[in-house]
Design a protein around this motif. Sequence first.
Motif, PDB file in Angstrom:
ATOM      1  N   VAL A 445       0.575  -1.048  -0.185  1.00  0.00           N
ATOM      2  CA  VAL A 445       0.287   0.648  -0.212  1.00  0.00           C
ATOM      3  C   VAL A 445       1.570   1.269   0.429  1.00  0.00           C
ATOM      4  CG1 VAL A 445      -1.880   0.932   0.679  1.00  0.00           C
ATOM      5  CG2 VAL A 445      -1.559  -0.859   1.324  1.00  0.00           C
ATOM      6  N   LEU A 446       0.720   1.838  -1.048  1.00  0.00           N
ATOM      7  CA  LEU A 446       2.216   3.076  -1.433  1.00  0.00           C
ATOM      8  C   LEU A 446       1.857   4.237  -0.407  1.00  0.00           C
ATOM      9  CD1 LEU A 446       2.199   1.932  -5.292  1.00  0.00           C
ATOM     10  CD2 LEU A 446       3.510   2.532  -3.348  1.00  0.00           C
ATOM     11  N   ASN A 447       0.393   4.344  -0.166  1.00  0.00           N
ATOM     12  CA  ASN A 447      -0.032   5.872   1.130  1.00  0.00           C
ATOM     13  C   ASN A 447      -1.357   5.455   1.536  1.00  0.00           C
ATOM     14  OD1 ASN A 447      -1.927   5.898  -1.733  1.00  0.00           O
ATOM     15  ND2 ASN A 447      -1.761   7.934  -1.131  1.00  0.00           N
ATOM     16  N   SER A 448      -1.791   6.053   2.987  1.00  0.00           N
ATOM     17  CA  SER A 448      -3.004   5.885   3.847  1.00  0.00           C
ATOM     18  C   SER A 448      -3.215   6.791   4.094  1.00  0.00           C
ATOM     19  CB  SER A 448      -2.265   4.630   4.603  1.00  0.00           C
ATOM     20  OG  SER A 448      -3.764   3.871   4.876  1.00  0.00           O
ATOM     21  N   PRO A 449      -4.137   7.441   5.335  1.00  0.00           N
ATOM     22  CA  PRO A 449      -4.260   8.634   5.855  1.00  0.00           C
ATOM     23  C   PRO A 449      -3.608   8.598   6.921  1.00  0.00           C
ATOM     24  CG  PRO A 449      -6.638   7.770   5.479  1.00  0.00           C
ATOM     25  CD  PRO A 449      -5.393   6.532   4.736  1.00  0.00           C
ATOM     26  N   TRP A 561      -4.302   5.326  -2.025  1.00  0.00           N
ATOM     27  CA  TRP A 561      -5.452   5.582  -1.891  1.00  0.00           C
ATOM     28  C   TRP A 561      -5.560   6.859  -2.933  1.00  0.00           C
ATOM     29  CZ3 TRP A 561      -8.973   5.031   3.067  1.00  0.00           C
ATOM     30  CH2 TRP A 561      -9.498   6.654   2.854  1.00  0.00           C
ATOM     31  N   ARG A 562      -6.748   6.781  -3.860  1.00  0.00           N
ATOM     32  CA  ARG A 562      -7.109   7.525  -4.312  1.00  0.00           C
ATOM     33  C   ARG A 562      -8.725   8.055  -3.978  1.00  0.00           C
ATOM     34  NH1 ARG A 562      -4.238   6.456 -10.180  1.00  0.00           N
ATOM     35  NH2 ARG A 562      -2.785   7.035 -10.132  1.00  0.00           N
ATOM     36  N   ASP A 563      -8.270   9.467  -4.454  1.00  0.00           N
ATOM     37  CA  ASP A 563      -9.802  10.144  -4.549  1.00  0.00           C
ATOM     38  C   ASP A 563     -10.072  10.258  -2.997  1.00  0.00           C
ATOM     39  OD1 ASP A 563     -10.296  10.885  -6.691  1.00  0.00           O
ATOM     40  OD2 ASP A 563     -10.444   9.059  -7.469  1.00  0.00           O
ATOM     41  N   ALA A 564     -10.997   9.055  -2.885  1.00  0.00           N
ATOM     42  CA  ALA A 564     -12.068   8.902  -1.339  1.00  0.00           C
ATOM     43  C   ALA A 564     -11.912   7.892  -0.804  1.00  0.00           C
ATOM     44  CB  ALA A 564     -13.147   8.879  -0.717  1.00  0.00           C
ATOM     45  N   GLY A 565     -10.410   6.502  -1.714  1.00  0.00           N
ATOM     46  CA  GLY A 565     -10.273   5.211  -0.840  1.00  0.00           C
ATOM     47  C   GLY A 565      -9.037   4.651  -1.576  1.00  0.00           C
ATOM     48  N   PRO A 572       4.589   2.372 -12.090  1.00  0.00           N
ATOM     49  CA  PRO A 572       5.393   3.301 -13.694  1.00  0.00           C
ATOM     50  C   PRO A 572       6.532   2.649 -14.049  1.00  0.00           C
ATOM     51  CG  PRO A 572       6.554   4.514 -11.353  1.00  0.00           C
ATOM     52  CD  PRO A 572       5.673   3.955 -10.651  1.00  0.00           C
ATOM     53  N   PRO A 573       6.950   2.896 -15.382  1.00  0.00           N
ATOM     54  CA  PRO A 573       7.964   1.876 -15.732  1.00  0.00           C
ATOM     55  C   PRO A 573       8.985   2.325 -15.745  1.00  0.00           C
ATOM     56  CG  PRO A 573       6.086   2.595 -17.434  1.00  0.00           C
ATOM     57  CD  PRO A 573       5.856   3.999 -16.050  1.00  0.00           C
ATOM     58  N   ARG A 574      10.094   1.129 -15.287  1.00  0.00           N
ATOM     59  CA  ARG A 574      11.267   1.924 -15.091  1.00  0.00           C
ATOM     60  C   ARG A 574      11.536   3.340 -15.876  1.00  0.00           C
ATOM     61  NH1 ARG A 574      16.605  -2.102 -15.881  1.00  0.00           N
ATOM     62  NH2 ARG A 574      18.144  -0.555 -14.962  1.00  0.00           N
ATOM     63  N   GLY A 575      12.567   4.075 -14.504  1.00  0.00           N
ATOM     64  CA  GLY A 575      12.975   5.297 -15.097  1.00  0.00           C
ATOM     65  C   GLY A 575      11.971   6.592 -15.055  1.00  0.00           C
ATOM     66  N   GLU A 576      10.586   6.088 -14.538  1.00  0.00           N
ATOM     67  CA  GLU A 576       9.495   7.197 -14.905  1.00  0.00           C
ATOM     68  C   GLU A 576       9.320   7.042 -13.394  1.00  0.00           C
ATOM     69  OE1 GLU A 576       6.446   6.498 -17.640  1.00  0.00           O
ATOM     70  OE2 GLU A 576       8.280   6.713 -19.275  1.00  0.00           O
ATOM     71  N   ARG A 577       8.226   7.809 -12.992  1.00  0.00           N
ATOM     72  CA  ARG A 577       7.423   8.677 -11.794  1.00  0.00           C
ATOM     73  C   ARG A 577       5.729   8.249 -12.053  1.00  0.00           C
ATOM     74  NH1 ARG A 577      10.980  13.052  -9.112  1.00  0.00           N
ATOM     75  NH2 ARG A 577      12.228  11.542 -10.583  1.00  0.00           N
ATOM     76  N   ILE A 578       5.546   8.816 -10.538  1.00  0.00           N
ATOM     77  CA  ILE A 578       4.339   9.125 -11.053  1.00  0.00           C
ATOM     78  C   ILE A 578       3.553  10.212  -9.581  1.00  0.00           C
ATOM     79  CG2 ILE A 578       2.660   7.591 -12.192  1.00  0.00           C
ATOM     80  CD1 ILE A 578       1.566   6.207  -9.765  1.00  0.00           C
ATOM     81  N   THR A 579       2.542  10.435  -9.337  1.00  0.00           N
ATOM     82  CA  THR A 579       2.090  11.146  -7.975  1.00  0.00           C
ATOM     83  C   THR A 579       1.398  11.077  -7.569  1.00  0.00           C
ATOM     84  OG1 THR A 579       3.634  12.950  -8.904  1.00  0.00           O
ATOM     85  CG2 THR A 579       1.957  13.657  -6.916  1.00  0.00           C
ATOM     86  N   LEU A 580       1.633  10.580  -6.352  1.00  0.00           N
ATOM     87  CA  LEU A 580      -0.406  10.308  -6.255  1.00  0.00           C
ATOM     88  C   LEU A 580      -0.659  11.213  -5.403  1.00  0.00           C
ATOM     89  CD1 LEU A 580       0.839   6.509  -4.902  1.00  0.00           C
ATOM     90  CD2 LEU A 580      -0.304   7.519  -6.893  1.00  0.00           C
ATOM     91  N   ARG A 581      -2.450  11.405  -4.921  1.00  0.00           N
ATOM     92  CA  ARG A 581      -2.513  12.549  -4.409  1.00  0.00           C
ATOM     93  C   ARG A 581      -4.451  12.757  -3.821  1.00  0.00           C
ATOM     94  NH1 ARG A 581      -0.346  15.373  -8.759  1.00  0.00           N
ATOM     95  NH2 ARG A 581       0.789  17.317  -7.235  1.00  0.00           N
ATOM     96  N   GLY A 582      -4.586  12.091  -2.949  1.00  0.00           N
ATOM     97  CA  GLY A 582      -5.816  11.362  -1.696  1.00  0.00           C
ATOM     98  C   GLY A 582      -6.544  12.907  -0.953  1.00  0.00           C
ATOM     99  N   GLU A 583      -7.650  12.456  -1.423  1.00  0.00           N
ATOM    100  CA  GLU A 583      -8.719  12.789  -0.287  1.00  0.00           C
ATOM    101  C   GLU A 583      -8.521  12.232   1.215  1.00  0.00           C
ATOM    102  OE1 GLU A 583     -11.738  13.927  -2.371  1.00  0.00           O
ATOM    103  OE2 GLU A 583     -10.970  14.627  -4.233  1.00  0.00           O
TER     104      GLU A 583
END
Length: 585
Positions: A445-449, A561-565, A572-583
């Motif tokens: 689990v990458l992120n949590s409240p 956790w994305r949006d509300a759950g 992401p593929p090797r050498g790339e990144r993503i940004t997670l944002r949750g509510e």
Amino acid sequence: MYERVALFLASPKIGRWVAVIAMLLTLVSVTTGLATEDRVFKQHSLGMDLPRQVNLYGHDKLPARDEILRANMDNKVSGFYPWITHHEFGVSFWRPLSSWTHHLDYHAWPDHEWLMHLQSVLWYGSLAAAAALLFREVLGHTWVAGLAALLYAIDDAHGHAVGWLANRNTVLAALFGVLAIWSHIRWRKHGSRKALFGSIAALSIALGCAEFALGAVGYLVAHNLTMERGLRTRCGAALPWLGVVLGWALIYRELGHYTFGSGLYVHPLREPFAYAKVWLERPQLFLFSQFAAPFSGWWLELEGLAAQRFTQLTAAGMLAITVILWPMLREQRESRFFALGMVGCLPPICATFPEDRLLFFVGIGAMALVAQVLERASQGAPQPGYRRLPFQSLAAAFAVLHLGIAPVLLPFRTLKMDRYDSELRASGDRLYGLVDEPSRQSLMVLNSPDYYYGSMTAVMRLTRDLPIAKRLLFFCGTLAATSIETVDRHTIIVRPTGGFFSRAFNRIYRGEAHPLPSGTVISLRGVDITVLEATADGSPLAASFRFAYPLNHPNLVWAAWRDAGYERIQLPPRGERITLRGERP
């Protein structure tokens, strides 16, 4: 109308009336069930050998260091503790008497939660009646004493503890602590031996319910300083309660109960520097929440600079209130007693994190002062030395907050843990529904409240005999923007905005006295975690997670956790990144 209200508040039966009012306002809690730790306590209680094992709030004997290290590693690998947890982390309390009340619940009527909550409501009604006795003993048989008792009974800060079964220990400790203060004052005023022994017994029972009962000592010290005269007299008055506290402390230490490694539960003797530091932020949070608003627990929801600003604003607010009340404190000995007692009860609760459910002793002094302010305001212009506009404005604010808003909020706040429990169960069901084969798959689990929220979803499932996953790992406990970068087929880098401790509540697992500087490596049986960046004081900002097996292994289920759950997610593929944002839930 004014005279009728004054006669009612000055009535000898005011204690009964405030008890009834307190119970009526909290009676809605009987419609709820078990919440979070209640479920754990019930399972433990039903599996205990009661003649030998009683305490539900900690271990039965002090474990060896190797046992602590092994248990903490197991908990981190399983996901019940986050990876940032100190390797010697431990929290154990000795609360045998409050534990007995839970044993009664779980053994006598295990399937009738409403009876368990009714017991807590009855204890709270008894506390309101005891507070009325104390106010009348100090302020006399006056309507001011009755008003203070009413304000205390309807204080919404008490709702959380009354409505949460696991927090009954606080209500019980406050009840017998207040009785101990009342009996002590009666002994000193009337020379009653019965009152002396009653005070000793009540304080002993209170400490057997929870460490929180040490808050009563603040008022005993305050009485000694404001009401007694002469060194010999003061020493003699202090000996009975000093003996009780020292005896309790020796037993507590001998049994091996302690806290260590946590930033929210700080042991004053084991970690004195960390305890000294919390005095820069926690006292004003408790005091200002009691007198005004907002709730002290909001501090736990803030991150970084916002938490600092909140602390500064509450400090400024308390300074303003103190300046306005200073003439009254200087003039009246009773006011000084309540003010000193209110401040004196802070040391025990400052050892833990700010929550309004810890304000029972603070409320004794605060509600007496609020009642005295309202009394003076009702008489028109205050006496010389008072500033009319600030004083009258403060009185108006107190009337709105404590007579108008508090009784409306009290029933609602008794349901806080029931709402939280429902939220956790729903989130947990959604999260573990992502796992197809719980006996084989691991959940990443990458992120949590926050970290506690994530781990409790697993605990809640287990107490309901529902599957979770073979292994759990919660990477960061924040819903702030978090960067996830895939370095190679075995490694990712996680970089949450503000770092891994941006949320104050995450400090429950590791205090600032135990830093995680850059270069720190934590091995969790197949996962090596390296702190890549950290602040100057050792708070990690970025970390790499290197797995012994490929990130795309079929037994790894990735979630965020994305949006509300919680949702399933692709890295992401090797050498790339993503940004997670949750509510926030």
